[in-house]
Design an enzyme around this catalytic site. Structure first.
Site, PDB file in Angstrom:
ATOM      1  CE  LYS A  97      -5.023  -6.052  -7.386  1.00 28.25           C
ATOM      2  NZ  LYS A  97      -4.407  -4.719  -7.254  1.00 28.25           N
ATOM      3  CB  SER A  98     -10.993  -3.438  -4.165  1.00 28.50           C
ATOM      4  OG  SER A  98     -10.462  -2.980  -5.380  1.00 28.50           O
TER       5      SER A  98
ATOM      6  N   GLY B 255      -0.081  -0.004  -5.885  1.00 28.53           N
ATOM      7  CA  GLY B 255      -0.575   1.368  -5.815  1.00 28.53           C
ATOM      8  C   GLY B 255      -1.656   1.526  -4.765  1.00 28.53           C
TER       9      GLY B 255
ATOM     10  NE  ARG C   8       0.081   2.617 -10.687  1.00 28.60           N
ATOM     11  CZ  ARG C   8      -0.764   1.704 -10.224  1.00 28.60           C
ATOM     12  NH1 ARG C   8      -0.295   0.586  -9.702  1.00 28.60           N
ATOM     13  NH2 ARG C   8      -2.056   1.908 -10.270  1.00 28.60           N
TER      14      ARG C   8
ATOM     15  CB  SER D  71      -8.808   8.178  -8.097  1.00 33.87           C
ATOM     16  OG  SER D  71      -7.943   7.338  -7.351  1.00 33.87           O
TER      17      SER D  71
ATOM     18  CD  GLN E  29      -5.379   2.799  -6.203  1.00 39.68           C
ATOM     19  OE1 GLN E  29      -4.522   3.639  -6.467  1.00 39.68           O
ATOM     20  NE2 GLN E  29      -5.278   1.544  -6.598  1.00 39.68           N
TER      21      GLN E  29
ATOM     22  CG  ASP F  94      -8.268  -2.696 -12.481  1.00 41.54           C
ATOM     23  OD1 ASP F  94      -7.437  -1.837 -12.848  1.00 41.54           O
ATOM     24  OD2 ASP F  94      -8.632  -2.811 -11.295  1.00 41.54           O
TER      25      ASP F  94
ATOM     26  CE  LYS G 235      -5.678   1.691 -13.454  1.00 38.23           C
ATOM     27  NZ  LYS G 235      -6.241   1.538 -12.090  1.00 38.23           N
TER      28      LYS G 235
ATOM     29  NE  ARG H 193      -5.891  -5.541 -13.035  1.00 36.98           N
ATOM     30  CZ  ARG H 193      -6.425  -6.407 -12.183  1.00 36.98           C
ATOM     31  NH1 ARG H 193      -6.814  -7.598 -12.619  1.00 36.98           N
ATOM     32  NH2 ARG H 193      -6.580  -6.103 -10.901  1.00 36.98           N
TER      33      ARG H 193
END
Length: 426
Positions: free
Chosen positions: A18-19, A91, A119, A164, A166, A313, A340, A386
């Site tokens: 996904k990343s 996110g 979030r 983080s 992100q 995760d 999350k 998840r």
């Protein structure tokens, strides 16, 4: 009466990481030339990033197994103002694209579903404001909607208060699109796909004395990428094999990274038998086939902040796996799980208790007491993919009768999870 055994067999290839998928779309849109991306994750989250890029003016086609994307540089071709940017539950979309929006010559309002809107976003707005953008939170709370007024940006040295990937990526993307140098320092190393991919595409990215530095780039080379399998998705099938009585399961072409391997290290300490077979190395990312053997006999472990960072995760799956380990497992340093898609600490503990496992919340983690007793009950996912998948794995193992209230929420990251889960049972 003969004891019923639980067996696994065969192989599974989990969806693309996904990343990497999010970043592949973004960098393909920015590249000078035509990019080709294969095996991208066709999930709701990745589709949200594609949609935001389109809304901002980049010609990104519908997400598919093989994508051809014509890049158009770092600046949107749209006149202002841009309509609301719908991030849905993603996110990653909101935070990474916030860095892009900060460098555009107009205002953009990021919106999302109720889960994403709760979030925290001020952690990303603060460095962007320090670079010169103006950020507003119309509802007055630390979450979406968030309006970013783009502006000419200035260079920044920013020390992240919370590790983080992100937020780090948002700063790097703001520097890339704003054509200004930036430096970011993390309190602990996080996944480094943004840095690795930018460097591979010709951007000046270096890591020195704990600082990640990006120098302005005039262009990015186009991508030619096979997206590796997502290690967070692979963790579910590693766990499925470990909970089985007999057999083995091969999980194909899984991305390997020291910043993503925490789950494998921890389950090996629990007694897991896992072989690694090198599959390939492409675009700077190693891929392995994982051969996971059932019947390992798991024992409890203590997991601290240093390990949690590389498996944040996967903590819900680890906690559920700990329910079938001998002894008491303790996880600390995982307070980030509270912000999350759900409060994952509270959700995991409440659901473990609901199916018959003794578990307690800690402010920054949880405690799970292993048991061999039959487990049954209804799991409340809080629309968190998840949570659904972790308890789906437990429910598929011997001695468990578990119902997941919202199985469809897995579409965020693994649309075909339930079909793959049924496929590996003997």
């Amino acid at each position: 009466m003969a004891r019923v055994t639980d067996s696994v067999h065969g192989e599974v290839r989990v969806p693309g990481d996904k990343s990497v998928s999010h970043r592949a779309l973004i960098f393909s849109a920015f590249a000078s030339g035509t990019s080709r991306v294969r095996g991208i994750l066709q999930s709701d989250d990745v589709k949200s990033t594609a949609g935001v890029l389109r809304t901002l003016g980049w010609a990104v086609p519908e997400v598919s197994a093989e994508m051809v994307i014509d890049g158009a540089g770092f600046t949107s071709r749209l006149p202002s103002p841009v309509s609301r940017l719908q991030c849905n539950n993603s996110g990653t979309t909101a935070r990474l694209m916030a860095g892009v929006a900060a460098a555009q010559p107009f205002a953009s309002t990021f919106v999302g579903d109720p889960s994403l809107s709760r979030r925290p976003m001020r952690r990303v707005s603060a460095p962007l404001e320090a670079m010169g953008a103006r950020v507003e939170f119309p509802d007055g709370h630390d979450g979406l909607p968030m309006t970013i007024h783009g502006a000419p940006l200035r260079a920044i040295d920013w020390e992240l208060p919370v590790a983080s990937a992100q937020v780090k990526s948002a700063i790097l993307l703001a520097g890339l699109c704003g054509r200004v140098p930036v430096r970011v320092r993390e309190p602990a190393p996080t996944r480094d796909h943004t840095e690795r991919m930018l460097a591979a595409l010709g951007a000046g990215v270096t890591t020195r004395d704990g600082w990640i530095e990006l120098q302005p780039a005039d262009r990015l080379a186009p991508l030619d990428l096979d997206v590796p399998g997502d290690p967070s998705s692979a963790a579910f099938f590693v766990a499925r094999a470990l909970l089985a009585d007999e057999g083995s399961l091969v999980v194909r072409h899984v991305l390997r990274s020291p910043f993503r391997d925490g789950f494998l290290h921890v389950v090996r300490r629990m007694g897991a038998r896992i072989e690694e077979v090198r599959a390939s190395t492409g675009s700077g990312e190693r891929r392995d086939d994982l051969v996971v053997h059932a019947g390992s006999g798991l024992r409890a472990v203590a997991v601290g902040r240093d390990e949690v960072t590389s498996m944040i995760d996967e903590v819900p799956m680890l906690a559920v796996l700990a329910a079938r380990a001998v002894g008491t497992t303790v996880v600390r340093g995982a307070e980030e799980l509270r912000v999350k898609e759900s409060d994952r600490i509270a959700a995991v503990v409440a659901n473990l208790r609901a199916v018959g496992v003794e578990a307690e919340e800690l402010p920054d983690g949880l405690v799970v007491h292993g048991t061999e007793a039959p487990l049954s009950g209804r799991v409340l996912t809080h629309a968190d993919h998840r949570i659904a998948m972790a308890f789906g794995i437990l429910g598929a193992s011997r001695g468990c009768t578990i119902t997941v209230d919202d199985p469809s929420c897995v579409a965020v990251s693994y649309p075909h999870f339930w079909e793959d889960l049924a496929h590996v049972a003997r």
